[in-house]
Design a protein around this motif. Structure first.
Motif, PDB file in Angstrom:
ATOM      1  N   LEU A  50       2.541  45.009 -39.879  1.00  0.00           N
ATOM      2  CA  LEU A  50       3.090  44.282 -41.024  1.00  0.00           C
ATOM      3  C   LEU A  50       4.438  43.662 -40.677  1.00  0.00           C
ATOM      4  O   LEU A  50       4.715  42.501 -41.004  1.00  0.00           O
ATOM      5  CB  LEU A  50       3.235  45.211 -42.230  1.00  0.00           C
ATOM      6  N   VAL A  51       5.288  44.435 -40.012  1.00  0.00           N
ATOM      7  CA  VAL A  51       6.611  43.939 -39.632  1.00  0.00           C
ATOM      8  C   VAL A  51       6.470  42.797 -38.626  1.00  0.00           C
ATOM      9  O   VAL A  51       7.129  41.760 -38.761  1.00  0.00           O
ATOM     10  CB  VAL A  51       7.480  45.087 -39.081  1.00  0.00           C
ATOM     11  N   ALA A  52       5.615  42.968 -37.629  1.00  0.00           N
ATOM     12  CA  ALA A  52       5.417  41.927 -36.620  1.00  0.00           C
ATOM     13  C   ALA A  52       4.912  40.626 -37.238  1.00  0.00           C
ATOM     14  O   ALA A  52       5.298  39.539 -36.806  1.00  0.00           O
ATOM     15  CB  ALA A  52       4.444  42.412 -35.548  1.00  0.00           C
ATOM     16  N   ASP A  53       4.080  40.749 -38.261  1.00  0.00           N
ATOM     17  CA  ASP A  53       3.541  39.572 -38.943  1.00  0.00           C
ATOM     18  C   ASP A  53       4.442  39.074 -40.066  1.00  0.00           C
ATOM     19  O   ASP A  53       4.078  38.148 -40.788  1.00  0.00           O
ATOM     20  CB  ASP A  53       2.151  39.884 -39.502  1.00  0.00           C
ATOM     21  N   ARG A  54       5.584  39.752 -40.252  1.00  0.00           N
ATOM     22  CA  ARG A  54       6.558  39.410 -41.305  1.00  0.00           C
ATOM     23  C   ARG A  54       5.942  39.436 -42.693  1.00  0.00           C
ATOM     24  O   ARG A  54       6.221  38.604 -43.539  1.00  0.00           O
ATOM     25  CB  ARG A  54       7.209  38.077 -41.015  1.00  0.00           C
ATOM     26  N   GLU A  55       5.089  40.438 -42.898  1.00  0.00           N
ATOM     27  CA  GLU A  55       4.470  40.629 -44.209  1.00  0.00           C
ATOM     28  C   GLU A  55       5.241  41.678 -44.990  1.00  0.00           C
ATOM     29  O   GLU A  55       5.957  42.507 -44.416  1.00  0.00           O
ATOM     30  CB  GLU A  55       3.016  41.058 -44.037  1.00  0.00           C
ATOM     31  N   SER A  56       5.067  41.663 -46.287  1.00  0.00           N
ATOM     32  CA  SER A  56       5.742  42.627 -47.156  1.00  0.00           C
ATOM     33  C   SER A  56       5.183  44.020 -46.940  1.00  0.00           C
ATOM     34  O   SER A  56       3.982  44.187 -46.683  1.00  0.00           O
ATOM     35  CB  SER A  56       5.541  42.254 -48.631  1.00  0.00           C
TER      36      SER A  56
END
Length: 90
Positions: A50-56
Motif C-alpha cells: 500500500l505504501v509503495a503504491d501510495r494508497e491510503s
C-alpha cells in the motif's frame, strides 16, 4: 492497531485467516495457531505494498461490522495486534 480476523477451515484444507478490512489480505497454516501467526507477515507485506503504491491505509472496523456478512459465516473471530506506525514514515 487491532485487526479483526476470521479463521475458517474446510474439511479438505489447511486453516485460513482473512482480514475483512483489508481485501486480499489472508494467510493459512496447518494449525489454527500457525494461520493466525502467519497473518502478521501477510499484514506486513500488504501494508508495504500500500505504501509503495501510495494508497491510503485501511480503516479498521469493529468485528460487529462484519458479523452479518455471509462470506464469514461459520468462521471463528479473533483480533490480531499489528503495529502500523512504521508505515507512516515510509
Amino acid at each position: 492497531m487491532k485487526f479483526p480476523v476470521v479463521l475458517h477451515k474446510d474439511s479438505d484444507s489447511d486453516y485460513g485467516v482473512i482480514v475483512p478490512d483489508i481485501p486480499g489480505c489472508y494467510s493459512a497454516g496447518g494449525t489454527a495457531a500457525e494461520a493466525i501467526s502467519n497473518i502478521q507477515e501477510a499484514l506486513a507485506l500488504h501494508f508495504a505494498g500500500l505504501v509503495a503504491d501510495r494508497e491510503s491505509l485501511p480503516q479498521v472496523r469493529d468485528i460487529g461490522a462484519h458479523l452479518d456478512n455471509p462470506e464469514y459465516a461459520g468462521g471463528v473471530w479473533d483480533v490480531v495486534e499489528f503495529d502500523i506506525t512504521p508505515y507512516f514514515s515510509i
